[in-house]
Scaffold this motif. Structure first.
Motif, PDB file in Angstrom:
ATOM      1  N   TRP A 174       0.840  -1.189   0.000  1.00  0.00           N
ATOM      2  CA  TRP A 174       0.000   0.000   0.000  1.00  0.00           C
ATOM      3  C   TRP A 174       0.877   1.241   0.000  1.00  0.00           C
ATOM      4  N   LEU A 175       0.501   2.221  -0.807  1.00  0.00           N
ATOM      5  CA  LEU A 175       1.273   3.452  -0.914  1.00  0.00           C
ATOM      6  C   LEU A 175       1.250   4.223   0.397  1.00  0.00           C
ATOM      7  N   HIS A 176       0.080   4.309   1.026  1.00  0.00           N
ATOM      8  CA  HIS A 176      -0.071   5.070   2.270  1.00  0.00           C
ATOM      9  C   HIS A 176      -0.017   4.086   3.432  1.00  0.00           C
ATOM     10  N   SER A 177       1.188   3.774   3.915  1.00  0.00           N
ATOM     11  CA  SER A 177       1.300   2.702   4.898  1.00  0.00           C
ATOM     12  C   SER A 177       1.418   3.254   6.308  1.00  0.00           C
ATOM     13  N   THR A 178       0.602   2.723   7.206  1.00  0.00           N
ATOM     14  CA  THR A 178       0.634   3.094   8.609  1.00  0.00           C
ATOM     15  C   THR A 178       0.351   1.849   9.421  1.00  0.00           C
ATOM     16  N   TYR A 179       0.626   1.901  10.698  1.00  0.00           N
ATOM     17  CA  TYR A 179       0.190   0.794  11.525  1.00  0.00           C
ATOM     18  C   TYR A 179      -0.490   1.342  12.767  1.00  0.00           C
ATOM     19  N   GLY A 180      -1.275   0.486  13.377  1.00  0.00           N
ATOM     20  CA  GLY A 180      -2.182   0.988  14.385  1.00  0.00           C
ATOM     21  C   GLY A 180      -2.019   0.392  15.759  1.00  0.00           C
ATOM     22  N   THR A 181      -3.123   0.327  16.475  1.00  0.00           N
ATOM     23  CA  THR A 181      -3.113   0.077  17.909  1.00  0.00           C
ATOM     24  C   THR A 181      -2.652  -1.323  18.279  1.00  0.00           C
ATOM     25  N   LYS A 182      -2.941  -2.333  17.478  1.00  0.00           N
ATOM     26  CA  LYS A 182      -2.524  -3.693  17.820  1.00  0.00           C
ATOM     27  C   LYS A 182      -1.005  -3.793  17.906  1.00  0.00           C
ATOM     28  N   ILE A 183      -0.318  -3.248  16.908  1.00  0.00           N
ATOM     29  CA  ILE A 183       1.139  -3.318  16.900  1.00  0.00           C
ATOM     30  C   ILE A 183       1.708  -2.482  18.043  1.00  0.00           C
ATOM     31  N   LYS A 184       1.139  -1.308  18.258  1.00  0.00           N
ATOM     32  CA  LYS A 184       1.610  -0.437  19.339  1.00  0.00           C
ATOM     33  C   LYS A 184       1.520  -1.158  20.687  1.00  0.00           C
ATOM     34  N   LYS A 185       0.394  -1.791  20.954  1.00  0.00           N
ATOM     35  CA  LYS A 185       0.223  -2.485  22.230  1.00  0.00           C
ATOM     36  C   LYS A 185       1.138  -3.699  22.322  1.00  0.00           C
ATOM     37  N   ALA A 186       1.313  -4.409  21.196  1.00  0.00           N
ATOM     38  CA  ALA A 186       2.204  -5.575  21.191  1.00  0.00           C
ATOM     39  C   ALA A 186       3.643  -5.163  21.489  1.00  0.00           C
ATOM     40  N   VAL A 187       4.068  -4.034  20.932  1.00  0.00           N
ATOM     41  CA  VAL A 187       5.422  -3.543  21.208  1.00  0.00           C
ATOM     42  C   VAL A 187       5.578  -3.211  22.687  1.00  0.00           C
ATOM     43  N   GLU A 188       4.575  -2.574  23.263  1.00  0.00           N
ATOM     44  CA  GLU A 188       4.626  -2.234  24.688  1.00  0.00           C
ATOM     45  C   GLU A 188       4.738  -3.493  25.547  1.00  0.00           C
ATOM     46  N   LEU A 189       3.968  -4.530  25.206  1.00  0.00           N
ATOM     47  CA  LEU A 189       4.036  -5.784  25.950  1.00  0.00           C
ATOM     48  C   LEU A 189       5.401  -6.441  25.781  1.00  0.00           C
TER      49      LEU A 189
END
Length: 210
Positions: A174-189
């Motif tokens: 995808w040209l407009h690539s972002t990531y959201g809350t699932k990855i953010k929370k997984a990184v925190e864990l």
């Protein structure tokens, strides 16, 4: 009139390309508009499918084609069920450059925090969660592959999750690539010592299919 130098033909191609570019840009705006309220209903899905068929179906664009193909699959039985609605919403948010799982249009880093090196993976009694849009196919098909091998599908990011699999559509294609809350929370864990692995779909497929 004979167009000896193909001036008319060439100018028509140029005009067609400009129309296609405007239509593709318009699709980004439509996707953002449909996703703005955090839900996608049957009427909106049917509108989007018809719009793509009218404006962009002739394009040999892999991203648009993936979006259209997945949308057509969802509507093949003339019903957009709740699970398909959630998946379509996620696709549209990624296509429009909106953070997955969030309404605000802030931008997050495009370098995904995948485990490096990628971990070994096992299936039996391991709990999996998917985020993003999977190139392999609809999420329920990906989940079925896990269940067939003795794995379990998690409901949300938590200490119980062993693997968070990030769909390859949404970071590479995808040209407009972002990531959201699932990855953010997984990184925190993960940073707090929880043994949760964040893996790419490519790695998941390689382990799955060899």
């Amino acid at each position: 009139m004979v167009d000896l130098h193909q001036e008319f033909q060439n100018s028509a191609f140029f005009h067609r390309a400009r129309i296609d570019r405007r239509s593709a840009d318009a699709l980004v705006g439509i996707a953002a508009g449909l996703a703005a309220d955090g839900k996608i209903n049957q009427q909106e899905a049917e509108f989007l499918k018809t719009w793509i068929e009218s404006h962009l179906i002739h394009l040999a664009d892999p991203v648009v084609n993936i979006l259209y193909t997945r949308l057509a699959q969802m509507l093949s039985d003339n019903v957009l069920d709740a699970e398909e609605s959630v998946e379509l919403l996620e696709m549209l948010r990624q296509f429009a450059g909106l953070p997955v799982g969030a309404l605000q249009s802030t931008t997050t880093p495009t370098s995904l925090p995948l485990d490096n090196p990628a971990p070994d993976m096992s299936w039996a009694d391991r709990v999996f969660l998917f985020t993003g849009v999977m190139a392999y196919g609809p999420r329920k098909d990906c989940e079925a592959l896990i269940v067939e091998r003795g794995g379990v599908i998690g409901g949300s990011v938590s200490k119980k999750i062993h693997y968070l699999v990030v769909g390859s559509i949404g970071n590479d294609q995808w040209l407009h690539s972002t990531y959201g809350t699932k990855i953010k929370k997984a990184v925190e864990l993960r940073n707090s010592g929880v043994p949760i692995a964040i893996v790419s779909e490519d790695h998941w497929q390689k382990v799955l299919f060899g």
